[in-house]
Design a protein around this motif. Sequence first.
Motif, PDB file in Angstrom:
ATOM      1  N   ALA A   1       1.016  -1.423   0.160  1.00 50.02           N
ATOM      2  CA  ALA A   1       0.170  -0.157  -0.272  1.00 50.02           C
ATOM      3  C   ALA A   1       0.809   0.981   0.240  1.00 50.02           C
ATOM      4  CB  ALA A   1      -1.574   0.100   0.763  1.00 50.02           C
ATOM      5  N   LEU A   2       1.993   1.257   1.026  1.00 49.21           N
ATOM      6  CA  LEU A   2       3.766   2.498   0.925  1.00 49.21           C
ATOM      7  C   LEU A   2       3.278   2.477  -0.401  1.00 49.21           C
ATOM      8  CD1 LEU A   2       4.341   2.212   4.498  1.00 49.21           C
ATOM      9  CD2 LEU A   2       2.871   4.093   3.244  1.00 49.21           C
ATOM     10  N   TYR A   3       3.952   1.786  -0.917  1.00 52.43           N
ATOM     11  CA  TYR A   3       4.921   1.939  -2.250  1.00 52.43           C
ATOM     12  C   TYR A   3       3.674   2.875  -3.846  1.00 52.43           C
ATOM     13  CZ  TYR A   3       7.434   0.844  -6.357  1.00 52.43           C
ATOM     14  OH  TYR A   3       8.340   0.946  -7.913  1.00 52.43           O
TER      15      TYR A   3
ATOM     16  N   PHE B   1       2.587  -7.478  11.845  1.00 52.13           N
ATOM     17  CA  PHE B   1       1.153  -6.880  11.714  1.00 52.13           C
ATOM     18  C   PHE B   1       0.450  -7.422  11.531  1.00 52.13           C
ATOM     19  CE2 PHE B   1       3.483  -3.211   8.079  1.00 52.13           C
ATOM     20  CZ  PHE B   1       4.257  -3.108   9.297  1.00 52.13           C
ATOM     21  N   PRO B   2      -1.112  -6.644  11.648  1.00 54.07           N
ATOM     22  CA  PRO B   2      -2.260  -7.756  11.959  1.00 54.07           C
ATOM     23  C   PRO B   2      -2.766  -8.117  10.338  1.00 54.07           C
ATOM     24  CG  PRO B   2      -3.077  -5.072  12.243  1.00 54.07           C
ATOM     25  CD  PRO B   2      -0.956  -4.994  12.167  1.00 54.07           C
ATOM     26  N   ILE B   3      -3.402  -9.031  10.091  1.00 51.56           N
ATOM     27  CA  ILE B   3      -3.927  -9.719   8.916  1.00 51.56           C
ATOM     28  C   ILE B   3      -5.329  -8.951   8.392  1.00 51.56           C
ATOM     29  CG2 ILE B   3      -5.727 -10.938   9.326  1.00 51.56           C
ATOM     30  CD1 ILE B   3      -3.169 -11.703   6.307  1.00 51.56           C
ATOM     31  N   LEU B   4      -5.967  -8.066   9.433  1.00 52.83           N
ATOM     32  CA  LEU B   4      -7.266  -7.343   8.695  1.00 52.83           C
ATOM     33  C   LEU B   4      -8.111  -8.054   7.774  1.00 52.83           C
ATOM     34  CD1 LEU B   4      -6.101  -3.975   7.744  1.00 52.83           C
ATOM     35  CD2 LEU B   4      -5.859  -4.367  10.416  1.00 52.83           C
ATOM     36  N   ASP B   5      -8.362  -7.982   6.783  1.00 50.48           N
ATOM     37  CA  ASP B   5      -8.772  -8.977   5.808  1.00 50.48           C
ATOM     38  C   ASP B   5      -8.014  -9.636   4.910  1.00 50.48           C
ATOM     39  OD1 ASP B   5      -8.544  -6.987   3.648  1.00 50.48           O
ATOM     40  OD2 ASP B   5     -10.028  -6.555   2.867  1.00 50.48           O
ATOM     41  N   GLY B   6      -7.081  -9.687   5.092  1.00 48.46           N
ATOM     42  CA  GLY B   6      -6.301 -10.140   3.829  1.00 48.46           C
ATOM     43  C   GLY B   6      -5.227  -9.535   3.170  1.00 48.46           C
ATOM     44  N   SER B   7      -6.139  -8.448   3.086  1.00 47.55           N
ATOM     45  CA  SER B   7      -5.445  -7.573   2.022  1.00 47.55           C
ATOM     46  C   SER B   7      -4.753  -5.702   1.997  1.00 47.55           C
ATOM     47  CB  SER B   7      -7.077  -6.698   0.636  1.00 47.55           C
ATOM     48  OG  SER B   7      -7.706  -6.691   1.538  1.00 47.55           O
ATOM     49  N   SER B   8      -4.942  -5.424   1.318  1.00 49.03           N
ATOM     50  CA  SER B   8      -4.348  -4.088   1.100  1.00 49.03           C
ATOM     51  C   SER B   8      -5.268  -2.975   1.491  1.00 49.03           C
ATOM     52  CB  SER B   8      -3.280  -3.893   0.348  1.00 49.03           C
ATOM     53  OG  SER B   8      -1.806  -4.136   0.550  1.00 49.03           O
ATOM     54  N   ILE B   9      -6.153  -3.047   0.783  1.00 45.70           N
ATOM     55  CA  ILE B   9      -7.996  -2.135   0.978  1.00 45.70           C
ATOM     56  C   ILE B   9      -7.302  -1.061   2.645  1.00 45.70           C
ATOM     57  CG2 ILE B   9      -9.355  -3.336   1.175  1.00 45.70           C
ATOM     58  CD1 ILE B   9      -9.164  -0.797  -1.308  1.00 45.70           C
ATOM     59  N   MET B  10      -7.589  -1.722   3.301  1.00 40.03           N
ATOM     60  CA  MET B  10      -7.706  -0.434   4.176  1.00 40.03           C
ATOM     61  C   MET B  10      -6.841   0.302   4.629  1.00 40.03           C
ATOM     62  SD  MET B  10      -9.322  -3.079   7.122  1.00 40.03           S
ATOM     63  CE  MET B  10     -11.101  -4.262   7.397  1.00 40.03           C
ATOM     64  N   TYR B  11      -5.121  -0.449   4.369  1.00 37.02           N
ATOM     65  CA  TYR B  11      -4.400   0.458   4.423  1.00 37.02           C
ATOM     66  C   TYR B  11      -4.510   1.587   3.244  1.00 37.02           C
ATOM     67  CZ  TYR B  11      -2.279  -3.235   7.178  1.00 37.02           C
ATOM     68  OH  TYR B  11      -1.534  -4.308   7.902  1.00 37.02           O
TER      69      TYR B  11
ATOM     70  N   GLU C   1      -7.626  -2.565  -8.514  1.00 41.63           N
ATOM     71  CA  GLU C   1      -8.215  -3.017  -9.156  1.00 41.63           C
ATOM     72  C   GLU C   1      -6.767  -4.268  -8.496  1.00 41.63           C
ATOM     73  OE1 GLU C   1      -5.788  -3.087 -13.211  1.00 41.63           O
ATOM     74  OE2 GLU C   1      -7.893  -1.457 -14.036  1.00 41.63           O
ATOM     75  N   ILE C   2      -6.107  -4.050  -7.520  1.00 38.02           N
ATOM     76  CA  ILE C   2      -5.225  -4.781  -6.644  1.00 38.02           C
ATOM     77  C   ILE C   2      -5.578  -5.025  -5.105  1.00 38.02           C
ATOM     78  CG2 ILE C   2      -2.981  -5.526  -6.847  1.00 38.02           C
ATOM     79  CD1 ILE C   2      -3.884  -5.741  -9.057  1.00 38.02           C
ATOM     80  N   ALA C   3      -5.709  -3.581  -4.850  1.00 35.63           N
ATOM     81  CA  ALA C   3      -4.986  -3.204  -3.164  1.00 35.63           C
ATOM     82  C   ALA C   3      -6.683  -4.787  -2.791  1.00 35.63           C
ATOM     83  CB  ALA C   3      -5.972  -2.154  -2.775  1.00 35.63           C
ATOM     84  N   PRO C   4      -7.842  -4.983  -2.611  1.00 37.22           N
ATOM     85  CA  PRO C   4      -8.468  -5.533  -2.328  1.00 37.22           C
ATOM     86  C   PRO C   4      -8.670  -7.314  -2.320  1.00 37.22           C
ATOM     87  CG  PRO C   4      -9.739  -4.157  -3.381  1.00 37.22           C
ATOM     88  CD  PRO C   4      -8.975  -4.228  -4.276  1.00 37.22           C
ATOM     89  N   ALA C   5      -7.509  -7.903  -3.440  1.00 33.20           N
ATOM     90  CA  ALA C   5      -7.334  -9.101  -3.362  1.00 33.20           C
ATOM     91  C   ALA C   5      -7.092 -10.086  -2.177  1.00 33.20           C
ATOM     92  CB  ALA C   5      -6.582  -9.085  -4.460  1.00 33.20           C
TER      93      ALA C   5
END
Length: 463
Positions: free
Chosen positions: A84-86, A102-112, A185-189
């Motif tokens: 997400a940062l990059y 880090f916490p796994i959250l929903d398993g994706s990057s979308i929350m970040y 396109e990618i972060a929610p995966a």
Amino acid sequence: MDAEKQKTLKGSFSLYGKGLHTGLNLTVTFNPAPENTGYQIQRIDLDGQPVIKALAEKVTETQRGTVITSGEVRIGTIEHGMAALYAMGIDNCLIQVNGPEFPILDGSSIMYVDKINEVGTVEQNAPKDYYIIRRKIEFKDDKTGSCITILPDEQFSITAMCSFQSKFINSQFATLDNIDNFAREIAPARTFVFVRDIVPLLEANLIKGGDLDNAIVIYEREVTQESLDKLADILKVPRMNAKKIGYIQHKPLMWENECTRHKLLDIIGDMALIGKPIKGRIIATRPGHTVNNKFARLMRKEIRKHEVQAPIYDPTEIPIMDNNRIRELLPHRYPMQLVDKVIAIGPTSIVGVKNVTANEPFFQGHFPQEPVMPGVLMVEAMSQCGGLLVLNQVEEPERWSTYFLAIDDVKFRQKVIPGDTLLFRVELLHPVRHGISSMKGYMFVGDNVVAEATFTAQIIKNR
């Protein structure tokens, strides 16, 4: 031509959840950081609150996630936050976490990504230090068939091709042509796991925090009802019909190739540990954290070889300044005019060119049998390029000249001979004040730095 600036967060944000592998309740906080500090991760739960710089050589484990280590301090499952940062263009960030992952959250990057958008970013003063891919670079793992290749491109882009050795989910590919589309396109995966791998992972003391809310579970090889019931009880999830092959998770697939999109997400997270943003196209076949890290380490070595990159030069392009314009700005004439043309210029930087021929007058005495351009003229050529940068910004430039006040940190790395094409890149170190300018100059032949110097000059009106 002025470079894009580095970015950091405008404010801090925190996210909370359980660790995928430890099952611990964790909090991770992302904070603004000074320019040129990169990504740093701090364990605030330990004595001394140690900090680890997030770089590829710090990675010590790659089984079901990326783990960085310094001494006894370890921090895992960092790849989704790093991606997400990059992808959001953030260069500098201090990340604080109160546990070993880090916490796994929903398993994706979308929350970040959502939090980054919420707090916003801020531009810093330092230029963004892209590493531009000039040639094909490749890493292959013959044992696994994994391969990562990076090719020249005007921006960062990536294609991932995966083969899962499964009749249910076999070959897929995913592409991200523009990093600006990452959020959509990618972060929610989401991350994923095969049922057949769950028991070995549990036996390896991993995925203690895995559930149907933070991972896609793929049941594609039928087992006995008793075995599946036992596994469901261990994971504390509802039992299911062992005859029903398919995806198991609370939220349906977002895309048919969501698993490969997540693999692409992981690549970006692991590439963030290179330490510089990249302009190039990655093509990854059968990627995974292990091969991703080996490739990132290879890239780190490549960057160290070319710490300062040469400007891109196309000799067919029309110059910003030709020889006639240069003569209007500089008082130098044959044999002392040492810049042939300028191919890029901005308020604080300039790129110039000189073609060195066998007819240069200094080669007659330096040296007749071994012609070498004198070092003092190499510094003079860089300073003339800097003079063009400064004089291009004043009215009636023909009435002004620049004179050396100081020359420092001069280094000659390679001799210059007839036939070489010299590229100069000169940057202002500080704004021009009271007619005084301080500049850093580099001279390149091909991709190699052949000379560099820092010089201070004074702009004086001619009599």
